[in-house]
Every structure is written in structure tokens, then in C-alpha cells.
Design a protein around this motif. Structure first.
Motif, PDB file in Angstrom:
ATOM      1  N   GLN A 289       0.837  -1.197   0.000  1.00  0.00           N
ATOM      2  CA  GLN A 289       0.000   0.000   0.000  1.00  0.00           C
ATOM      3  C   GLN A 289       0.877   1.255   0.000  1.00  0.00           C
ATOM      4  OE1 GLN A 289      -2.286   1.023   3.627  1.00  0.00           O
ATOM      5  NE2 GLN A 289      -4.128   0.882   2.362  1.00  0.00           N
ATOM      6  N   ALA A 290       1.918   1.253   0.842  1.00  0.00           N
ATOM      7  CA  ALA A 290       2.831   2.388   0.902  1.00  0.00           C
ATOM      8  C   ALA A 290       3.613   2.540  -0.397  1.00  0.00           C
ATOM      9  CB  ALA A 290       3.794   2.217   2.085  1.00  0.00           C
ATOM     10  N   LEU A 291       4.038   1.424  -0.973  1.00  0.00           N
ATOM     11  CA  LEU A 291       4.786   1.449  -2.237  1.00  0.00           C
ATOM     12  C   LEU A 291       3.944   2.050  -3.352  1.00  0.00           C
ATOM     13  CD1 LEU A 291       7.335   0.622  -3.850  1.00  0.00           C
ATOM     14  CD2 LEU A 291       6.232  -1.605  -4.232  1.00  0.00           C
ATOM     15  N   ALA A 292       2.693   1.646  -3.445  1.00  0.00           N
ATOM     16  CA  ALA A 292       1.810   2.163  -4.494  1.00  0.00           C
ATOM     17  C   ALA A 292       1.568   3.658  -4.314  1.00  0.00           C
ATOM     18  CB  ALA A 292       0.483   1.408  -4.474  1.00  0.00           C
ATOM     19  N   GLU A 293       1.382   4.087  -3.079  1.00  0.00           N
ATOM     20  CA  GLU A 293       1.157   5.514  -2.806  1.00  0.00           C
ATOM     21  C   GLU A 293       2.360   6.342  -3.233  1.00  0.00           C
ATOM     22  OE1 GLU A 293       0.145   5.831   1.291  1.00  0.00           O
ATOM     23  OE2 GLU A 293      -1.888   5.013   1.029  1.00  0.00           O
ATOM     24  N   GLU A 294       3.555   5.813  -3.025  1.00  0.00           N
ATOM     25  CA  GLU A 294       4.774   6.511  -3.446  1.00  0.00           C
ATOM     26  C   GLU A 294       4.797   6.714  -4.959  1.00  0.00           C
ATOM     27  OE1 GLU A 294       8.099   4.236  -2.185  1.00  0.00           O
ATOM     28  OE2 GLU A 294       7.727   4.515  -0.040  1.00  0.00           O
ATOM     29  N   ARG A 295       4.229   5.780  -5.687  1.00  0.00           N
ATOM     30  CA  ARG A 295       4.235   5.826  -7.151  1.00  0.00           C
ATOM     31  C   ARG A 295       2.982   6.489  -7.720  1.00  0.00           C
ATOM     32  NH1 ARG A 295       8.889   3.062  -9.258  1.00  0.00           N
ATOM     33  NH2 ARG A 295      10.055   2.515  -7.384  1.00  0.00           N
ATOM     34  N   GLY A 296       2.115   6.985  -6.844  1.00  0.00           N
ATOM     35  CA  GLY A 296       0.882   7.614  -7.316  1.00  0.00           C
ATOM     36  C   GLY A 296      -0.103   6.616  -7.886  1.00  0.00           C
ATOM     37  N   LEU A 297      -0.048   5.371  -7.394  1.00  0.00           N
ATOM     38  CA  LEU A 297      -0.914   4.306  -7.875  1.00  0.00           C
ATOM     39  C   LEU A 297      -1.787   3.781  -6.736  1.00  0.00           C
ATOM     40  CD1 LEU A 297       1.767   2.382  -9.972  1.00  0.00           C
ATOM     41  CD2 LEU A 297      -0.099   3.773 -10.889  1.00  0.00           C
ATOM     42  N   SER A 298      -2.721   2.927  -7.088  1.00  0.00           N
ATOM     43  CA  SER A 298      -3.607   2.323  -6.103  1.00  0.00           C
ATOM     44  C   SER A 298      -3.193   0.886  -5.843  1.00  0.00           C
ATOM     45  CB  SER A 298      -5.057   2.335  -6.603  1.00  0.00           C
ATOM     46  OG  SER A 298      -5.551   3.644  -6.685  1.00  0.00           O
ATOM     47  N   PHE A 299      -3.325   0.485  -4.587  1.00  0.00           N
ATOM     48  CA  PHE A 299      -3.141  -0.909  -4.212  1.00  0.00           C
ATOM     49  C   PHE A 299      -4.348  -1.357  -3.408  1.00  0.00           C
ATOM     50  CE2 PHE A 299      -2.200  -4.074  -0.970  1.00  0.00           C
ATOM     51  CZ  PHE A 299      -1.781  -5.135  -1.772  1.00  0.00           C
ATOM     52  N   GLY A 300      -4.771  -2.596  -3.627  1.00  0.00           N
ATOM     53  CA  GLY A 300      -5.873  -3.136  -2.855  1.00  0.00           C
ATOM     54  C   GLY A 300      -5.893  -4.642  -2.926  1.00  0.00           C
ATOM     55  N   VAL A 301      -6.903  -5.223  -2.312  1.00  0.00           N
ATOM     56  CA  VAL A 301      -7.049  -6.675  -2.337  1.00  0.00           C
ATOM     57  C   VAL A 301      -8.342  -7.045  -3.042  1.00  0.00           C
ATOM     58  CG1 VAL A 301      -5.666  -7.093  -0.282  1.00  0.00           C
ATOM     59  CG2 VAL A 301      -8.120  -6.666  -0.041  1.00  0.00           C
ATOM     60  N   LYS A 302      -8.333  -8.205  -3.669  1.00  0.00           N
ATOM     61  CA  LYS A 302      -9.518  -8.767  -4.306  1.00  0.00           C
ATOM     62  C   LYS A 302     -10.012  -9.908  -3.429  1.00  0.00           C
ATOM     63  CE  LYS A 302     -12.364  -9.824  -7.770  1.00  0.00           C
ATOM     64  NZ  LYS A 302     -13.297  -8.920  -8.447  1.00  0.00           N
ATOM     65  N   LEU A 303     -11.257  -9.801  -2.968  1.00  0.00           N
ATOM     66  CA  LEU A 303     -11.820 -10.818  -2.079  1.00  0.00           C
ATOM     67  C   LEU A 303     -13.028 -11.485  -2.726  1.00  0.00           C
ATOM     68  CD1 LEU A 303     -11.760  -8.894   1.322  1.00  0.00           C
ATOM     69  CD2 LEU A 303      -9.955 -10.285   0.317  1.00  0.00           C
TER      70      LEU A 303
END
Length: 485
Positions: A289-303
Motif C-alpha cells: 500500500q505504501a509502495l503504491a502511494e509513493e508511485r501515485g498508484l492504487s493498491f488493494g485486495v480482491k476478495l
């Protein structure tokens, strides 16, 4: 009838669409098209999304015509069928591969097409939706999103085959299939009433900026994180990691299913012990989540991914199958609640496990979207169930900021254990399949008509009611009753 999929060329696809719509007012059998009224458009991955739901990676996102049918029925988020290096004839898929008489089971996994074929299907589908959305005035041509799905290990995902697939969907402009779609449309522009060449030239070749990662059961945490980090940093993609229900632990899963009447579903502790463990998942998700925020991208999970269980009664070929649908819902929503609590509602969650018309509104109201469906579409009604859901969500107010309401989510978790639509009913439902012979084409029979003692023409009655022709509807009923007096 062959069990092998044969893709249509873009010309064949569009000629079929144009002719069927012209002659019958239908497209691939869909007679009612959902039209978005411009309300509740949200932003996801920097793109517009007219409705917070669509179809999950599965049988409804393999061929272009399936994606077209889903769009016409109201879907706006498309999780494309998973691709991997093992494909086509090299990927053995036992047939039949799906059983959806009540809860769902399957023994399939990634696309049965070759990866280049799958790529072409998704480009054709994208181009077709760009044309149809404007031609039929169904909504904004930019109001839908394609989401890639890849698996299953780092070596395969970084291979030339899968890398070409990813980069092609990020920008398909130089690809032969893109040129084919463009050439056909420009040459046949007079077949369309609301399109012109300037619009066609302006269709974006950037098909997907997001991806869902699916890994096999037993994949180490380090491998999952390595792949996800690669997709974020090297490919610049908004990334979802698909989670397995085994994160909940064996005792929780066993007790939940037993309580709800699914005590006959057989599984042991193997996958729970061998899969990703919950503490490791939390640590990994926070770092990603932190890595994606640094790159201006979204991170999430698929449930969630489907749930592996043993084949005991020859439901499908093989020794193990994957459970989905209403029996998976209580596990998926419980995992969503647990994860969201640990992230104080800040973890982006894309949901799929057992979503249907009976729960999707409350899922979205809790702040979880997009929601994708699969098993419910294998039931009677098929794509018309999408239309029902689209109407249900049309004017729904839901948060744009991906902040999940954990109290609402907890309430959903508690309700899932007792809800009529998800528990196993003590009285088994009758077999819906008819023993009558059906024609090779138009191979369907209305179950309600077959089940009626006097074979009442219920579909025609409903059709007349929808048109407001109540006298004609009554006449249909009376004619059949009088005939049997």
C-alpha cells in the motif's frame, strides 16, 4: 457441439451485432439494454466508472461477445479472464468444468485460449464497447474499465508471453488487432448512425491501467509481494492482490459452513496450513500500500479467490474443485471485515465472493467497490441478472474515497450467517434441468413454463406486462386456462 472456443474476427463480431440488432432488436440475445443516466459516476484509477459492478474473471470474460453482452446488461467493470504461460491446448480443463445447481463449484482456472488469442478478444471487446456505448447511447464511451488478471508466479508473469500481453493492454495502438478493428470501422462507418470518423480515430488504445494478481494455493508471501511490487514499480499498474479464504483459518471456515448447513462440504487443514498466513498478509499489504502511494498508484485486495474442497460425489471430474457463490459469501465478507478493521477502513477492497442481487447494494454502501459477479450469472436468467443489479445500483449513493464503513461491514458479516439467501436450505431444491430435447440453436426452455401444470406461457405474459399491454397479458392466461377446462 464442440467444447472448444472459437473466437470471431472483429468483422464477424460487429456484423452479427449490427444484423441481430437491426432485425430482432437484440444483441447476442440481450433484448433490454441498460442506459446510464449519468448519475453516480465515480473515479477509479483515474478513469470514469458509471456503475460500481461488473463481471469477475471467469466464464463471462473469455470471449468478446460475452463482455459485450455484460455491458449491454449494465456491467461497467470487467475483470478479464486470468492469463498464464500455460494456455490453449496445453492447459487441460476437464469437462464439464462448472456445477452451479446451488452453490457453485468449478475445476477451471485461467483462459482456455492461447494468450495472444485472449489479448485479441479483449481488444475487440474494448473497441466494440467504445462503438456501442455511443451508437446506442448507453452511457459515456469512457464510463467502463477493463482490469487485467494474471497468474501465477513471478517467472511466468515476467515472461515474454505475459509481458507482451500486459504491455499490449496498456497500449494496443501498434498491434495488428487494433489496426483490424480500426480499419473495419472506418470502412463501414455508414453502418452506424451516431458515429463519425473523427470519433473512431479518437478511441483510446489504452485499454487497461490496472491488474489483479492471482497466485496458486501455497504461494509463499515473499513471492506474492515480489510479483505485486514488480507490477507496481516496473509495469506502473494499479494492483489488486487476490486473497484466498484460507486466510481465515480452518476452524473459522469449518464452523461457519457447518453453522450454515454446508457441513457436507469436505476439506481438511492442508491449504490453510500451506497458504499465506494472516499476519504475513497484513505486513505485506501495508508495505505494498505504501509502495503504491509513493508511485501515485492504487493498491488493494480482491476478495476472494474460490475455496478448494474435495470432490466426494462426482460433482465434477477430478479430486478437488473450487467452491463459489452463496456458500463462499460468508467467508469472503468475514475476511473483508477482518482486513478492514486492521486497516481502519483504508484498504481498498474489490469484492467478488458470492456477490449477487440480494447483497450487492449493501456491499457497495459499506464502501466496498467495484464488485464483480460470476456464479449468479450461471443461474436461470443469466445476463438479465446484471440488468436487475444495474437498476438496483443506479441511484445509490456511495463513497468515492474508498473509506470503508466497518460498522456496516460487521453487520453484513453477522447477517451472512443467517440470511435466507445464503444459508443451505434443509429441503433440497429440485433439479432445474429439463429432460426434454432442445434445439441446437436457441437451446433454452423457460423453466417456469415447463414446471407449470398447464404449461402456461409465462415469458410471453411477462413480456406483455413489461410493455403495459395488460389486456393481452390476461388473454394469454385465460386462453390456456380455458383450453384445459
Amino acid at each position: 457441439m464442440s467444447d472448444k472456443m472459437t473466437p470471431l474476427s472483429f468483422e464477424e463480431l460487429m456484423e452479427w451485432i449490427i444484423e441481430e440488432n437491426k432485425v430482432q432488436g437484440k444483441i447476442f440475445g440481450i433484448s433490454r439494454f441498460f442506459k446510464n443516466n449519468g448519475s453516480n459516476v465515480r473515479s477509479l484509477f483515474g478513469e470514469e466508472l458509471e456503475a460500481p459492478f461488473g463481471i469477475a474473471a471467469g466464464p463471462h470474460t473469455q470471449l468478446a461477445q460475452n463482455i459485450v453482452a455484460a455491458y449491454l446488461s449494465g456491467c461497467r467493470f470487467f475483470e478479464l479472464k486470468t492469463v498464464q504461460t500455460l494456455d490453449g491446448e496445453d492447459l487441460p480443463v476437464a469437462k464439464p468444468c462448472i456445477n452451479a445447481e446451488d452453490e457453485g463449484y468449478n475445476v477451471e482456472w485461467s483462459t482456455e485460449l492461447r494468450v495472444p488469442q485472449a489479448f485479441e478478444e479483449y481488444v475487440k471487446a474494448w473497441f466494440a464497447l467504445k462503438l456501442l456505448s455511443k451508437e446506442l447511447e448507453l452511457g459515456s464511451p469512457d464510463g467502463f474499465i477493463f482490469n487485467m488478471s494474471v497468474g501465477y508466479d513471478f517467472k511466468g508473469i515476467t515472461s515474454e508471453k505475459i509481458d507482451s500481453f500486459i504491455m499490449g493492454l496498456k497500449d494496443a495502438e501498434g498491434c495488428d488487432i487494433w489496426k483490424e478493428c480500426m480499419s473495419y470501422t472506418m470502412d463501414n462507418i455508414n453502418s452506424f448512425k451516431n458515429l463519425d470518423k473523427d470519433y473512431v480515430r479518437g478511441i483510446s488504445p489504452k485499454i487497461s491501467s490496472s491488474i489483479t494478481l492471482s497466485t496458486l494455493h501455497g504461494c509463499p508471501a515473499e513471492e506474492i509481494q515480489r510479483i505485486a511490487a514488480y507490477l507496481i514499480t516496473e509495469k506502473g499498474l494499479n494492483t489488486f492482490v487476490k486473497c484466498n479464504p484460507t486466510l481465515l483459518g480452518y476452524e473459522f471456515a469449518r464452523n461457519t459452513l457447518d453453522t450454515m448447513g454446508y457441513d457436507y462440504v469436505s476439506f481438511d487443514e492442508f491449504h490453510f496450513n500451506n497458504d499465506l498466513q494472516y499476519p504475513n498478509a497484513i505486513k505485506m499489504f501495508k508495505e505494498l500500500q505504501a509502495l503504491a502511494e509513493e508511485r501515485g498508484l492504487s493498491f488493494g485486495v480482491k476478495l476472494t479467490n474460490t475455496f478448494p474442497v474435495k470432490i466426494k460425489n462426482k460433482e465434477l471430474p477430478g479430486e478437488e474443485m473450487y467452491m463459489s457463490g452463496k456458500a463462499l459469501y460468508p467467508l469472503s465478507i468475514a475476511l473483508a471485515s477482518r482486513l478492514s478493521e486492521d486497516f481502519q477502513g483504508s484498504l481498498k477492497i474489490s469484492f467478488s465472493g458470492g456477490a449477487d442481487a440480494f447483497n450487492i447494494k449493501k456491499i457497495v454502501e459499506a464502501g466496498i467497490w467495484p464488485v464483480t459477479i460470476a456464479t449468479t450469472l450461471l443461474k436461470i436468467g443469466g445476463y438479465t441478472r446484471c440488468l436487475q443489479i444495474a437498476e438496483e445500483l443506479r441511484d445509490l449513493e456511495y463513497t468515492e474515497g474508498f473509506i470503508i464503513d466497518n460498522e456496516k461491514l460487521q453487520a453484513l458479516k453477522e447477517d451472512s450467517l443467517i440470511n435466507y439467501h445464503h444459508i443451505k436450505h434443509p429441503k433440497a431444491k429440485g433439479v432445474r434441468k429439463t429432460k426434454e430435447k432442445v434445439p441446437l440453436t436457441d437451446c433454452f426452455i423457460a423453466g417456469c413454463q415447463v414446471g407449470c401444470p398447464i404449461s402456461q406461457d409465462i415469458p410471453e405474459y411477462i413480456s406483455q406486462i413489461e410493455k403495459g399491454k395488460y389486456n393481452e397479458a390476461l388473454k394469454i392466461i385465460l386462453e390456456k386456462i380455458l383450453y384445459h377446462l
